[in-house]
Design an enzyme around this catalytic site. Structure first.
Site, PDB file in Angstrom:
ATOM      1  CG  HIS A  72      37.041   2.849   7.152  1.00 59.04           C
ATOM      2  ND1 HIS A  72      36.167   3.237   6.169  1.00 59.04           N
ATOM      3  CD2 HIS A  72      37.290   1.517   6.931  1.00 59.04           C
ATOM      4  CE1 HIS A  72      35.902   2.197   5.375  1.00 59.04           C
ATOM      5  NE2 HIS A  72      36.576   1.146   5.814  1.00 59.04           N
ATOM      6  CE1 TYR A 109      36.880   6.068   2.848  1.00 61.19           C
ATOM      7  CE2 TYR A 109      39.141   6.852   3.004  1.00 61.19           C
ATOM      8  CZ  TYR A 109      37.953   6.474   3.611  1.00 61.19           C
ATOM      9  OH  TYR A 109      37.843   6.500   4.984  1.00 61.19           O
ATOM     10  CD  GLU A 131      36.821  -1.375   3.273  1.00 59.25           C
ATOM     11  OE1 GLU A 131      36.788  -1.422   4.519  1.00 59.25           O
ATOM     12  OE2 GLU A 131      36.001  -0.727   2.598  1.00 59.25           O
ATOM     13  CE  LYS A 159      37.810   7.591   8.257  1.00 59.93           C
ATOM     14  NZ  LYS A 159      36.634   8.386   7.800  1.00 59.93           N
ATOM     15  CG  ASN A 177      34.427  10.472   9.912  1.00 56.79           C
ATOM     16  OD1 ASN A 177      35.571  10.102   9.664  1.00 56.79           O
ATOM     17  ND2 ASN A 177      33.406  10.244   9.109  1.00 56.79           N
TER      18      ASN A 177
HETATM   19  P1  ADP Z   1      31.461   6.180   6.257  1.00 56.41           P
HETATM   20  O1  ADP Z   1      32.908   6.419   6.622  1.00 56.41           O
HETATM   21  O2  ADP Z   1      30.535   6.513   7.419  1.00 56.41           O
HETATM   22  O3  ADP Z   1      31.213   4.809   5.666  1.00 56.41           O
HETATM   23  P2  ADP Z   1      31.256   7.314   3.546  1.00 56.41           P
HETATM   24  O4  ADP Z   1      31.652   5.989   2.979  1.00 56.41           O
HETATM   25  O5  ADP Z   1      30.052   8.006   2.984  1.00 56.41           O
HETATM   26  O6  ADP Z   1      31.062   7.257   5.141  1.00 56.41           O
HETATM   27  O7  ADP Z   1      32.471   8.337   3.373  1.00 56.41           O
HETATM   28  C1  ADP Z   1      33.783   7.919   3.636  1.00 56.41           C
HETATM   29  C2  ADP Z   1      34.516   9.010   4.366  1.00 56.41           C
HETATM   30  O8  ADP Z   1      34.624  10.150   3.500  1.00 56.41           O
HETATM   31  C3  ADP Z   1      33.807   9.558   5.618  1.00 56.41           C
HETATM   32  O9  ADP Z   1      34.005   8.766   6.755  1.00 56.41           O
HETATM   33  C4  ADP Z   1      34.450  10.924   5.742  1.00 56.41           C
HETATM   34  O10 ADP Z   1      35.772  10.830   6.292  1.00 56.41           O
HETATM   35  C5  ADP Z   1      34.582  11.347   4.273  1.00 56.41           C
HETATM   36  N1  ADP Z   1      33.427  12.134   3.859  1.00 56.41           N
HETATM   37  C6  ADP Z   1      32.196  11.691   3.509  1.00 56.41           C
HETATM   38  N2  ADP Z   1      31.375  12.696   3.203  1.00 56.41           N
HETATM   39  C7  ADP Z   1      32.106  13.843   3.340  1.00 56.41           C
HETATM   40  C8  ADP Z   1      31.846  15.227   3.175  1.00 56.41           C
HETATM   41  N3  ADP Z   1      30.660  15.652   2.771  1.00 56.41           N
HETATM   42  N4  ADP Z   1      32.855  16.092   3.429  1.00 56.41           N
HETATM   43  C9  ADP Z   1      34.067  15.680   3.806  1.00 56.41           C
HETATM   44  N5  ADP Z   1      34.389  14.383   3.993  1.00 56.41           N
HETATM   45  C10 ADP Z   1      33.429  13.470   3.765  1.00 56.41           C
END
Ligand code: ADP
Length: 169
Positions: A135, A69, A146, A29, A132
């Site tokens: 992805h 997303y 994707e 990211k 984080n």
């Molecule tokens: P992952 O990336 O671990 O599969 P998710 O699909 O739940 O997680 O969410 C996609 C992305 O959305 C996360 O990696 C993060 O960047 C963002 N995200 C998820 N939950 C939150 C939150 N509560 N606040 C801010 N960003 C979030």
């Protein structure tokens, strides 16, 4: 009775091996790119022994981020998530291997980096869910979806690395 227990235990593994290699979409990211973590993140998947089939640095347009997303559209953080993903270049990757989807999710670690185990990418390199760094697709179906979304035809290479016989017997 002993036989049927054994069959039940080994059936999922047998089915997984019959399904053949999976593909997953991994993306560094914008925060990972800005922080100079591209090499480190690629390196973890390379060292594990998965096969890199596609790789590019890319400025993501808003409509692509929204499509990627789309399942999170109703979540309160969605607008900020789109702003984050489009805020600078990302590094797009397609990786292949048996069990690569689940294994990559383990290497990446929990969504919230403070809950991610040490040794995982997020556990070692990040402190906040909204930053984080990486992805990874959450299912083989989404892996395919994707990769098709982020890569154009001709950007995916089919190849056999020289180390292949040293990774699998
Ligand atoms: P992952 O990336 O671990 O599969 P998710 O699909 O739940 O997680 O969410 C996609 C992305 O959305 C996360 O990696 C993060 O960047 C963002 N995200 C998820 N939950 C939150 C939150 N509560 N606040 C801010 N960003 C979030």
């Amino acid at each position: 009775r002993r036989n049927s227990t054994r069959r039940r235990i080994f059936l999922p593994r047998l089915v997984a091996s019959m399904e053949g290699p999976e593909e997953t979409y991994i993306m560094v990211k914008p925060d990972g790119v800005q922080r100079g973590l591209v090499g480190e993140i690629i390196s973890r998947f390379e060292k594990k022994g998965f096969l890199l089939k596609g790789l590019k640095l890319f400025q993501c347009p808003k409509d692509l981020a929204e499509e990627h997303y789309k399942d999170l559209k109703e979540r309160p953080f969605f607008p900020k998530l789109i702003e984050y993903i489009t805020s600078g270049p990302v590094v797009c990757m397609a990786w292949e291997g048996a069990g690569v989807v689940a294994s990559a999710r383990k290497l990446i670690g929990a969504t919230n980096p403070l809950q991610a185990e040490p040794g995982t990418i997020r556990g070692d390199l990040a402190v906040q869910t909204g930053r984080n760094v990486v992805h990874g697709s959450d299912s083989p179906e989404n892996g395919k979806r994707e990769i098709a979304l982020w890569f154009k035809e001709g950007e995916i290479c089919e190849w056999v690395p020289a180390q292949a016989p040293w990774l699998r017997e």
